[in-house]
Design a protein around this motif. Sequence first.
Motif, PDB file in Angstrom:
ATOM      1  N   UNK A  83     -40.758  -0.382   0.261  1.00 30.29           N
ATOM      2  CA  UNK A  83     -40.709  -0.836   1.500  1.00 30.29           C
ATOM      3  C   UNK A  83     -38.971  -1.127   1.936  1.00 30.29           C
ATOM      4  N   UNK A  84     -37.851  -1.113   1.293  1.00 28.68           N
ATOM      5  CA  UNK A  84     -36.959  -0.832   1.417  1.00 28.68           C
ATOM      6  C   UNK A  84     -36.397   0.814   2.170  1.00 28.68           C
ATOM      7  N   UNK A  85     -36.923   1.368   1.468  1.00 28.42           N
ATOM      8  CA  UNK A  85     -36.950   2.730   2.495  1.00 28.42           C
ATOM      9  C   UNK A  85     -37.463   3.286   3.362  1.00 28.42           C
ATOM     10  N   UNK A  91     -28.180  -2.093   8.679  1.00 25.61           N
ATOM     11  CA  UNK A  91     -27.032  -1.239   8.438  1.00 25.61           C
ATOM     12  C   UNK A  91     -27.009   0.409   8.501  1.00 25.61           C
ATOM     13  N   UNK A  92     -28.075   0.698   8.445  1.00 21.83           N
ATOM     14  CA  UNK A  92     -28.333   1.866   9.909  1.00 21.83           C
ATOM     15  C   UNK A  92     -28.788   1.879  10.998  1.00 21.83           C
ATOM     16  N   UNK A  93     -28.130   1.437  11.631  1.00 24.31           N
ATOM     17  CA  UNK A  93     -28.615   0.901  13.126  1.00 24.31           C
ATOM     18  C   UNK A  93     -29.873   1.559  13.470  1.00 24.31           C
ATOM     19  N   UNK A  94     -30.951   0.162  12.641  1.00 25.56           N
ATOM     20  CA  UNK A  94     -32.163  -0.383  12.348  1.00 25.56           C
ATOM     21  C   UNK A  94     -33.193   1.028  12.088  1.00 25.56           C
ATOM     22  N   UNK A  95     -32.037   2.292  11.723  1.00 25.11           N
ATOM     23  CA  UNK A  95     -33.593   3.495  11.368  1.00 25.11           C
ATOM     24  C   UNK A  95     -34.053   3.089   9.717  1.00 25.11           C
ATOM     25  N   UNK A  96     -34.909   3.768   9.541  1.00 27.74           N
ATOM     26  CA  UNK A  96     -35.125   3.283   8.011  1.00 27.74           C
ATOM     27  C   UNK A  96     -34.238   4.265   7.054  1.00 27.74           C
ATOM     28  N   UNK A 101     -31.245   9.699   5.320  1.00 27.57           N
ATOM     29  CA  UNK A 101     -30.719  10.126   3.342  1.00 27.57           C
ATOM     30  C   UNK A 101     -30.485  11.908   4.244  1.00 27.57           C
ATOM     31  N   UNK A 102     -31.433  12.203   4.524  1.00 28.51           N
ATOM     32  CA  UNK A 102     -31.299  13.964   4.805  1.00 28.51           C
ATOM     33  C   UNK A 102     -29.571  13.947   5.581  1.00 28.51           C
ATOM     34  N   UNK A 103     -29.719  13.160   6.462  1.00 28.79           N
ATOM     35  CA  UNK A 103     -28.230  13.223   8.167  1.00 28.79           C
ATOM     36  C   UNK A 103     -26.811  12.573   6.899  1.00 28.79           C
ATOM     37  N   UNK A 104     -27.094  11.318   6.153  1.00 26.72           N
ATOM     38  CA  UNK A 104     -26.250  10.571   5.791  1.00 26.72           C
ATOM     39  C   UNK A 104     -25.903  10.042   4.245  1.00 26.72           C
ATOM     40  N   UNK A 105     -26.306  10.396   3.210  1.00 31.40           N
ATOM     41  CA  UNK A 105     -26.476   9.836   1.902  1.00 31.40           C
ATOM     42  C   UNK A 105     -25.717   8.505   2.034  1.00 31.40           C
ATOM     43  N   UNK A 106     -24.368   8.746   2.389  1.00 28.90           N
ATOM     44  CA  UNK A 106     -23.462   8.072   1.457  1.00 28.90           C
ATOM     45  C   UNK A 106     -23.710   6.765   2.644  1.00 28.90           C
ATOM     46  N   UNK A 107     -24.325   6.980   3.676  1.00 28.74           N
ATOM     47  CA  UNK A 107     -24.695   6.018   4.077  1.00 28.74           C
ATOM     48  C   UNK A 107     -26.304   4.523   3.853  1.00 28.74           C
ATOM     49  N   UNK A 111     -25.513   0.996   2.143  1.00 30.91           N
ATOM     50  CA  UNK A 111     -27.099   0.199   2.549  1.00 30.91           C
ATOM     51  C   UNK A 111     -27.634  -0.670   1.208  1.00 30.91           C
ATOM     52  N   UNK A 112     -27.742  -0.154   0.439  1.00 32.46           N
ATOM     53  CA  UNK A 112     -28.741   0.068  -0.843  1.00 32.46           C
ATOM     54  C   UNK A 112     -27.701  -1.186  -1.576  1.00 32.46           C
ATOM     55  N   UNK A 113     -26.236  -0.705  -1.405  1.00 32.55           N
ATOM     56  CA  UNK A 113     -25.341  -1.188  -1.910  1.00 32.55           C
ATOM     57  C   UNK A 113     -24.931  -2.846  -1.301  1.00 32.55           C
ATOM     58  N   UNK A 114     -25.580  -3.306  -0.039  1.00 27.84           N
ATOM     59  CA  UNK A 114     -25.218  -4.094   0.716  1.00 27.84           C
ATOM     60  C   UNK A 114     -26.539  -5.071   0.185  1.00 27.84           C
ATOM     61  N   UNK A 115     -27.409  -4.786   0.460  1.00 27.38           N
ATOM     62  CA  UNK A 115     -29.176  -5.583  -0.026  1.00 27.38           C
ATOM     63  C   UNK A 115     -28.855  -5.588  -1.396  1.00 27.38           C
TER      64      UNK A 115
END
Length: 119
Positions: A83-85, A91-96, A101-107, A111-115
């Motif tokens: 569900x998270x994915x 944290x990702x401008x309301x994107x899934x 992931x392909x464009x911004x793996x660090x982001x 976001x996973x750390x924040x979650x």
Amino acid sequence: MALEQAAHGQATRLGMPTIVGSLQDVLGQRLVAIIAGVSDAKAVSKWARGGRSPHPETDQRLRNAYQIVHLLLERESPETVRAWFVGMNPDLDDQAPAMVLGKDPMGVLQAARTFLAHG
């Protein structure tokens, strides 16, 4: 941080069939294809069987996804991780995360750390 290091170590050391098989178990074949950036979901099962290898860029996307999935699985159920994915993430401008992931793996990792920090 030890959980992150363990997940990173596994993502780096494991073979691609193991990584893809694990991702399929948690996320499903179609979502893994989306994360990998491929339109043919059948390619995912070929990678899982070791019949084909993904391109280097795709390989890295899958390793990044594996690291994040296993970080989340330390505290969350597979259903929650799935569900998270696919859910809109503030944290990702309301994107899934799967789409980012392909464009911004660090982001996505952040976001996973924040979650996890707010769980």
